[in-house]
Design a protein around this motif. Structure first.
Motif, mmCIF file in Angstrom:
data_model
loop_
_atom_site.group_PDB
_atom_site.id
_atom_site.type_symbol
_atom_site.label_atom_id
_atom_site.label_comp_id
_atom_site.label_asym_id
_atom_site.label_seq_id
_atom_site.Cartn_x
_atom_site.Cartn_y
_atom_site.Cartn_z
ATOM 1 N N GLY A 1 27.627 25.686 56.676
ATOM 2 C CA GLY A 1 27.524 25.883 55.229
ATOM 3 C C GLY A 1 26.558 26.983 54.838
ATOM 4 N N LYS A 2 26.097 27.764 55.816
ATOM 5 C CA LYS A 2 25.165 28.848 55.529
ATOM 6 C C LYS A 2 25.928 30.097 55.097
ATOM 7 C CE LYS A 2 21.428 31.547 57.617
ATOM 8 N NZ LYS A 2 20.636 31.793 58.859
ATOM 9 N N ARG A 3 25.458 30.753 54.050
ATOM 10 C CA ARG A 3 26.140 31.939 53.531
ATOM 11 C C ARG A 3 26.044 33.084 54.533
ATOM 12 N NH1 ARG A 3 25.227 34.199 47.482
ATOM 13 N NH2 ARG A 3 26.000 32.086 47.123
ATOM 14 N N GLN A 4 27.211 33.668 54.842
ATOM 15 C CA GLN A 4 27.284 34.790 55.758
ATOM 16 C C GLN A 4 27.567 36.115 55.045
ATOM 17 O OE1 GLN A 4 26.690 34.616 59.159
ATOM 18 N NE2 GLN A 4 25.993 32.577 58.568
ATOM 19 N N GLY A 5 27.856 36.047 53.760
ATOM 20 C CA GLY A 5 28.117 37.273 53.013
ATOM 21 C C GLY A 5 28.743 36.958 51.669
ATOM 22 N N SER A 6 28.663 37.909 50.739
ATOM 23 C CA SER A 6 29.274 37.762 49.419
ATOM 24 C C SER A 6 29.511 39.162 48.856
ATOM 25 C CB SER A 6 28.394 36.947 48.470
ATOM 26 O OG SER A 6 27.163 37.614 48.227
ATOM 27 N N ARG A 7 30.447 39.242 47.898
ATOM 28 C CA ARG A 7 30.749 40.557 47.334
ATOM 29 C C ARG A 7 31.457 40.424 45.994
ATOM 30 N NH1 ARG A 7 34.088 45.545 50.237
ATOM 31 N NH2 ARG A 7 33.879 47.018 48.508
ATOM 32 N N LEU A 8 31.152 41.342 45.088
ATOM 33 C CA LEU A 8 31.860 41.498 43.824
ATOM 34 C C LEU A 8 32.803 42.688 43.955
ATOM 35 C CD1 LEU A 8 28.895 41.043 41.333
ATOM 36 C CD2 LEU A 8 30.926 39.593 41.394
ATOM 37 N N VAL A 9 34.054 42.527 43.538
ATOM 38 C CA VAL A 9 35.018 43.625 43.661
ATOM 39 C C VAL A 9 35.761 43.831 42.346
ATOM 40 C CG1 VAL A 9 35.365 43.297 46.134
ATOM 41 C CG2 VAL A 9 36.835 42.089 44.522
ATOM 42 N N ARG A 10 36.191 45.067 42.125
ATOM 43 C CA ARG A 10 37.071 45.424 41.008
ATOM 44 C C ARG A 10 38.135 46.362 41.543
ATOM 45 N NH1 ARG A 10 38.414 48.905 36.831
ATOM 46 N NH2 ARG A 10 38.656 47.901 34.763
ATOM 47 N N LEU A 11 39.391 45.946 41.454
ATOM 48 C CA LEU A 11 40.510 46.723 41.973
ATOM 49 C C LEU A 11 41.452 47.094 40.836
ATOM 50 C CD1 LEU A 11 41.276 44.520 45.118
ATOM 51 C CD2 LEU A 11 39.796 46.532 44.969
ATOM 52 N N GLN A 12 42.128 48.223 40.974
ATOM 53 C CA GLN A 12 43.007 48.716 39.914
ATOM 54 C C GLN A 12 44.267 49.312 40.532
ATOM 55 O OE1 GLN A 12 41.115 50.821 36.565
ATOM 56 N NE2 GLN A 12 42.638 52.450 36.790
ATOM 57 N N GLU A 13 45.411 49.094 39.870
ATOM 58 C CA GLU A 13 46.700 49.601 40.352
ATOM 59 C C GLU A 13 47.545 50.047 39.167
ATOM 60 O OE1 GLU A 13 49.725 50.407 43.272
ATOM 61 O OE2 GLU A 13 47.579 49.985 43.449
ATOM 62 N N ASP A 14 48.084 51.261 39.243
ATOM 63 C CA ASP A 14 48.952 51.775 38.184
ATOM 64 C C ASP A 14 50.356 51.167 38.281
ATOM 65 O OD1 ASP A 14 46.962 53.409 37.131
ATOM 66 O OD2 ASP A 14 47.485 55.087 38.455
ATOM 67 N N HIS A 15 51.107 51.234 37.182
ATOM 68 C CA HIS A 15 52.476 50.728 37.132
ATOM 69 C C HIS A 15 53.269 51.559 36.129
ATOM 70 C CE1 HIS A 15 51.525 48.849 33.261
ATOM 71 N NE2 HIS A 15 50.409 48.409 33.827
ATOM 72 N N ARG A 16 54.568 51.225 36.006
ATOM 73 C CA ARG A 16 55.453 52.008 35.140
ATOM 74 C C ARG A 16 55.629 51.408 33.743
ATOM 75 N NH1 ARG A 16 57.947 52.433 40.241
ATOM 76 N NH2 ARG A 16 59.337 50.697 39.773
ATOM 77 N N GLY A 17 54.937 50.344 33.416
ATOM 78 C CA GLY A 17 54.949 49.819 32.053
ATOM 79 C C GLY A 17 55.738 48.552 31.848
ATOM 80 N N SER A 18 56.828 48.347 32.580
ATOM 81 C CA SER A 18 57.638 47.140 32.382
ATOM 82 C C SER A 18 56.897 45.913 32.910
ATOM 83 C CB SER A 18 58.983 47.278 33.094
ATOM 84 O OG SER A 18 58.791 47.307 34.495
ATOM 85 N N ALA A 19 57.277 44.746 32.387
ATOM 86 C CA ALA A 19 56.647 43.510 32.849
ATOM 87 C C ALA A 19 56.886 43.302 34.341
ATOM 88 C CB ALA A 19 57.180 42.321 32.044
ATOM 89 N N THR A 20 58.091 43.654 34.799
ATOM 90 C CA THR A 20 58.410 43.496 36.217
ATOM 91 C C THR A 20 57.482 44.327 37.087
ATOM 92 O OG1 THR A 20 60.742 43.078 35.708
ATOM 93 C CG2 THR A 20 60.226 43.771 37.956
ATOM 94 N N ASP A 21 57.241 45.571 36.685
ATOM 95 C CA ASP A 21 56.382 46.428 37.490
ATOM 96 C C ASP A 21 54.912 46.038 37.341
ATOM 97 O OD1 ASP A 21 56.732 48.595 39.370
ATOM 98 O OD2 ASP A 21 55.491 49.805 38.026
ATOM 99 N N GLN A 22 54.554 45.451 36.226
ATOM 100 C CA GLN A 22 53.187 44.958 36.076
ATOM 101 C C GLN A 22 52.912 43.817 37.057
ATOM 102 O OE1 GLN A 22 51.639 44.381 32.014
ATOM 103 N NE2 GLN A 22 53.429 45.498 31.273
ATOM 104 N N VAL A 23 53.886 42.917 37.195
ATOM 105 C CA VAL A 23 53.722 41.809 38.137
ATOM 106 C C VAL A 23 53.658 42.341 39.566
ATOM 107 C CG1 VAL A 23 54.807 39.726 39.066
ATOM 108 C CG2 VAL A 23 54.808 40.139 36.602
ATOM 109 N N ARG A 24 54.469 43.369 39.864
ATOM 110 C CA ARG A 24 54.396 43.999 41.188
ATOM 111 C C ARG A 24 52.993 44.560 41.441
ATOM 112 N NH1 ARG A 24 53.526 48.602 42.981
ATOM 113 N NH2 ARG A 24 53.533 49.458 40.853
#
Length: 229
Positions: free
Chosen positions: A147-170
């Motif tokens: 139960g001892k902490r071995q590491g931690s991290r905050l992340v922010r990821l971003q991905e472009d799409h073509r605008g449709s709901a289908t491509d947003q889910v992709r």
């Protein structure tokens, strides 16, 4: 008779106008993952708890608006099933494939399951909009067997799409795949160390004990001589 015909026609038109369009429903894409073969010495990994932001705990596929606010999709698009469950299964399968182990369970785990590594994950943002890229923000913690902490991290990821709901889910699915890749990279050194330790426990076959060595008997020599006639 004429009046009845007119009323009936009006009723038919009214019913036709009440026909609703089917609501589009979406699921995350787990990707093309190859499940590894079961290995007896594979590291045991506990995934979770996985906590989602409150606004993700609903069926509606929310859209990020130009002013930054969130609103339901114009077509009333929804998630097909439970988004929490979809995210859990996507990450579980991705990690199994990347870490080459079948010994993964979702928190709290089954009775008798003793993990070598536990991954605690909090997803605070996962959304997109017609004019906004898909964004994922998360925080993870790695815990060892004690139960001892071995590491931690905050992340922010971003991905472009073509605008449709289908491509947003992709695009959102792609972000979760990238998150699983980062988790696997963080967990792998711990997994390798644990797997190596398990293999070292196996003792080499012991050699049969050699029989005790008995010293050779040497004749005792004295200065006495025996004469025979």
């Amino acid at each position: 008779m004429q009046r009845f015909t007119t009323i009936l026609l009006f009723a038919c038109v009214s019913l036709a106008g009440c026909v609703t369009q089917p609501v589009p429903m979406y699921r995350l894409d787990n990707g093309n993952v190859e499940m590894p073969a079961q290995a007896a010495d594979g590291a045991a990994i506990l995934l979770g708890p996985i906590e989602l932001a409150d606004y993700l705990r609903q069926d509606a596929l929310l859209q990020r608006q130009p002013d930054g606010s969130l609103a339901a999709n114009g077509q009333q698009a929804r998630w097909a099933g439970d988004l929490q469950g979809d995210i859990n299964q996507l990450l579980l399968r991705q990690l199994a494939s990347r870490l080459k182990t079948q010994s993964l369970e979702l928190s709290p785990g089954s009775n008798g399951f003793s993990p070598d590594v536990q991954i605690e994950l909090e997803i605070t943002r996962l959304d997109s909009g017609p004019q906004h890229p898909a964004v994922l923000e998360a925080h993870w913690r790695l815990l060892d067997k004690q139960g001892k902490r071995q590491g931690s991290r905050l992340v922010r990821l971003q991905e472009d799409h073509r605008g449709s709901a289908t491509d947003q889910v992709r695009a959102q699915s792609v972000l979760l795949h990238r998150l699983s890749e980062m988790l696997a990279s963080a967990v792998e050194p711990i997994v390798v160390a644990k797997t190596q330790a398990k293999r070292n426990i196996v003792k080499a076959p012991s050699k049969p004990a050699s029989p005790p060595t008995i010293p050779a008997v040497e004749p005792i020599r004295t200065e006495m001589e025996v004469f025979r006639f």
